[in-house]
Design an enzyme around this catalytic site. Structure first.
Site, PDB file in Angstrom:
ATOM      1  N   GLY A  26     -37.746 -34.704   4.682  1.00 13.49           N
ATOM      2  CA  GLY A  26     -37.272 -33.461   4.086  1.00 13.49           C
ATOM      3  C   GLY A  26     -37.926 -32.260   4.734  1.00 13.49           C
ATOM      4  O   GLY A  26     -38.047 -32.169   5.962  1.00 13.49           O
ATOM      5  N   ASP A  75     -40.867 -31.571   5.051  1.00 13.32           N
ATOM      6  CA  ASP A  75     -42.108 -31.909   5.761  1.00 13.32           C
ATOM      7  C   ASP A  75     -41.859 -32.464   7.155  1.00 13.32           C
ATOM      8  O   ASP A  75     -42.797 -32.877   7.833  1.00 13.32           O
ATOM      9  CB  ASP A  75     -42.929 -32.900   4.942  1.00 13.32           C
ATOM     10  CG  ASP A  75     -43.437 -32.293   3.647  1.00 13.32           C
ATOM     11  OD1 ASP A  75     -43.798 -31.101   3.659  1.00 13.32           O
ATOM     12  OD2 ASP A  75     -43.443 -32.986   2.620  1.00 13.32           O
ATOM     13  N   GLY A  76     -40.598 -32.514   7.575  1.00 16.26           N
ATOM     14  CA  GLY A  76     -40.302 -32.914   8.943  1.00 16.26           C
ATOM     15  C   GLY A  76     -40.000 -34.386   9.109  1.00 16.26           C
ATOM     16  O   GLY A  76     -39.165 -34.941   8.398  1.00 16.26           O
ATOM     17  N   GLY A  92     -30.015 -34.609   6.541  1.00 17.80           N
ATOM     18  CA  GLY A  92     -30.236 -35.875   7.250  1.00 17.80           C
ATOM     19  C   GLY A  92     -29.062 -36.227   8.150  1.00 17.80           C
ATOM     20  O   GLY A  92     -29.246 -36.717   9.272  1.00 17.80           O
ATOM     21  N   ASP A  93     -27.851 -35.984   7.664  1.00 19.52           N
ATOM     22  CA  ASP A  93     -26.652 -36.234   8.474  1.00 19.52           C
ATOM     23  C   ASP A  93     -26.620 -35.293   9.676  1.00 19.52           C
ATOM     24  O   ASP A  93     -26.202 -35.686  10.774  1.00 19.52           O
ATOM     25  CB  ASP A  93     -25.394 -36.029   7.625  1.00 19.52           C
ATOM     26  CG  ASP A  93     -25.388 -36.890   6.378  1.00 19.52           C
ATOM     27  OD1 ASP A  93     -25.923 -38.012   6.430  1.00 19.52           O
ATOM     28  OD2 ASP A  93     -24.847 -36.432   5.347  1.00 19.52           O
TER      29      ASP A  93
END
Length: 310
Positions: free
Chosen positions: A223, A225-226, A252-253
């Protein structure tokens, strides 16, 4: 050309209401209906990047026709395998700063429809350069179906980027024909590796397990945080810039789209990682899922920090 696979697409319906209470009537302030599914989010971002992309999967009934019409309206190529069943709806209710979702299971796919898709997929795999496979399997399709697609793709010598739930990733990694890249999020990776997240260190240690030894790339997204990324015997910590997210859904996609484009463009190492992660950042800045602004690309790309850890 890049081929995106979305076997269980949906019409995504979003209702915005002031507040949500059980057993009450709610009047939506706004309503949106879009062609949905993880793979179609990937497709939209690739299209915005100027990549030649074609979407495939199963589609049926009026909702399947709606998805095809939506893609046509945006000039996105598609070759869905027609089915007798009805494509599903997925409903999101936005309320009180939260999101409540109702996801339909979707249609049951017949053996004849599966055979038709596999025949078409084999033909497409010969013509494209990169393949992405995203999301869940519809009813009627066995859990090893992605392995069948991986076998076809590997015979055609085409890299596959796989983004699905942990159980299906594990099945894929335990067979001979493994994907080029996997992209689990933190929760999915915990399930896959059998760990409980306490720090990035235990993700790093888990990535050294034998299950991941043969993979070219494993991208574990965290997320805001990379990500933690494994490439061969190297592991990287990726830190994105701090941004005020408008809508992180679909980020994410978008990362998968960036990685697929990077793969097709021949990007390597840190450049490849940055190009994937920045797409997630750009998507989070937009209200619409699977949306990026190319005029922001260079600014944020240069802010993606990639540190080699091991």
């Amino acid at each position: 050309m890049i081929l995106t696979v979305t076997l269980n697409p949906s019409v995504d319906i979003q209702y915005r209401v002031d507040a949500f209470r059980e057993n009450h009537v709610h009047r939506a302030q706004t309503v949106s209906k879009t062609a949905g599914g993880k793979g179609l989010n990937v497709t939209r971002v690739l299209h915005q990047l100027g990549e030649e992309v074609i979407a495939c999967g199963f589609a049926g009934g009026p909702l399947g026709s709606f998805i095809e019409a939506e893609l046509d309206n945006h000039g996105i190529a598609h070759e869905f395998t027609p089915i007798a069943g009805e494509t599903r709806n997925c409903i999101a209710i936005i309320h009180d700063g939260k999101q409540t979702e109702i996801l339909e299971a979707g249609p049951i796919i017949t053996e004849k429809e599966i055979e038709s898709f596999l025949t078409a997929f084999q033909e497409r795999a010969e013509k494209v350069e990169v393949i992405t496979i995203s999301g869940s399997l519809p009813k009627g399709v066995s859990e090893n179906f992605y392995n069948q697609l991986l076998e076809i793709a590997n015979k055609a010598n085409k890299p596959v980027l796989l983004d699905t739930k942990s159980t299906l990733i594990q099945i894929a990694l335990e067979k001979e024909n493994i994907p080029f890249l996997i992209k689990p999020n933190q929760e999915e990776f915990e399930e896959l590796a059998g760990i409980t997240f306490s720090s990035t260190e235990n993700i790093i240690e888990a990535l050294k397990k034998p299950l991941f030894n043969e993979l070219s790339w494993a991208v574990v997204t965290l997320g805001k945080d990379g990500a933690i990324v494994k490439h061969g015997d190297k592991i990287y910590r990726v830190v994105p810039p701090a941004v005020e997210a408008v809508n992180p859904v679909g980020s994410g996609d978008s990362v998968i789209a960036g990685l697929a484009a990077g793969c097709r463009r021949g990007l390597e190492g840190k450049d490849f990682i940055q190009f994937g992660i920045v797409m997630g950042v750009l998507n989070a800045l937009e209200e619409q899922t699977g949306k990026i602004r190319l005029n922001q690309l260079d600014d944020y790309l240069n802010q993606i920090e990639v540190r080699e850890i091991t």
